[in-house]
Write an enzyme that holds these catalytic residues in place. Structure first.
Site, PDB file in Angstrom:
ATOM      1  N   TYR A   1       5.192 -33.466 -11.206  1.00 44.90           N
ATOM      2  CA  TYR A   1       5.400 -34.489 -10.181  1.00 44.90           C
ATOM      3  C   TYR A   1       5.268 -33.881  -8.790  1.00 44.90           C
ATOM      4  CZ  TYR A   1       7.643 -38.151  -7.420  1.00 44.90           C
ATOM      5  OH  TYR A   1       7.917 -39.102  -6.476  1.00 44.90           O
TER       6      TYR A   1
ATOM      7  N   SER B   1       6.686 -37.756  -1.066  1.00 42.17           N
ATOM      8  CA  SER B   1       8.040 -37.461  -1.538  1.00 42.17           C
ATOM      9  C   SER B   1       8.496 -36.159  -0.915  1.00 42.17           C
ATOM     10  CB  SER B   1       8.052 -37.327  -3.066  1.00 42.17           C
ATOM     11  OG  SER B   1       9.299 -36.838  -3.532  1.00 42.17           O
TER      12      SER B   1
END
Length: 264
Positions: free
Chosen positions: A157, A144
């Site tokens: 995250y 990501s």
């Protein structure tokens, strides 16, 4: 048609929806043999039926929670028994919960690390010996942009995706002499069900909706990178500039970011 993928054996985790399912469709259209892993076996069977009817390709599906390492060992043993070897592994399974660090529970933290990091490593460890032995293969880790620069409310995250990038970069160097390629895919926000869990209030989706990537587009870029020497796939390209700015001017980035980025 991507001729280099015809007849190749490809495993995709998190394949029951989103970019995982779209990657499966593109690979099936290219004549690949697919192994699809996810927690939702009903959704997997629907995709299996769709792909076998439309493309006459071979598809195997397994119900797997990648955080269950014992189950991973069992399933991968079955896969190797049936197919003999794996050419490409796409580690796509993952999820996030957007909270400030003091609000994240220990169970939430463990859950994200177990799936996003340990599950990815466990699946990778299953294919590494045979890929090294055959001196052929490709591991694609869906990370990501959050792994390149952190933002408020994504502390846990982002930490998992930082870990994925660190693991991926080291793995690439370890496998370079074995002709096994390793690619990280670093997308920005994608219009999938990811945000039903990550963004319970819907504020983040509302704020970034116009910037969201479509899963079909991301999947196309992932499949285009297969069996190439692509080091990273960064989407969208303009967002990747943020990581460059962060490396060069971290204090400035954080000063501006703490006011602009807490839109989750």
């Amino acid at each position: 048609m991507r001729e280099q993928l015809r007849g190749k054996n490809i495993i995709i985790t998190g394949a029951s929806g989103g970019i995982g399912a779209e990657i499966a469709r593109l690979c099936a259209a290219s004549g690949s043999n697919l192994v699809l892993l996810a927690r939702s076996v009903d959704k997997l069977k629907q995709i299996e039926l769709e792909l076998e009817q439309k493309y006459s390709t071979h598809v195997d599906v397994f119900q797997v929670d990648v955080s269950d390492t014992d189950k991973i060992k069992e399933v991968f043993a079955q896969i190797f028994k049936q197919l003999g070897h794996i050419d490409i592994l796409v580690n796509n399974a993952g999820y996030g919960i957007f909270r400030e660090a003091h609000e994240a529970t220990i169970d939430e933290i463990k859950g994200m690390f177990n799936v996003n990091v340990l599950g990815l490593m466990a699946c990778t460890s299953m294919v590494l010996p045979k890929m090294r032995e055959r001196r052929f293969g490709h591991i694609i880790n869906i990370a990501s942009q959050a792994g390149k620069f952190a933002t408020p409310k994504s502390s846990v995250y982002s930490a998992t995706k930082h870990a994925v990038l660190g693991y991926t970069n080291a793995l690439r160097m370890e496998l370079d002499d074995y002709n096994v390629q390793v690619t990280s895919v670093n997308p920005g926000p994608i219009a999938t069900n990811f945000f039903k869990i990550a963004d319970e209030q819907g504020t983040y989706v509302k704020n970034v909706k116009r910037f969201m990537l479509q899963p079909e587009y991301v999947a196309q870029k992932v499949v285009d990178s297969m069996l190439t020497r692509a080091r990273e796939v960064n989407l969208p390209r303009w967002m990747n500039l943020g990581s460059a700015v962060y490396v060069l001017f971290p204090r400035l980035f954080e000063r501006i970011g703490k006011r602009v980025l807490p839109s989750k």
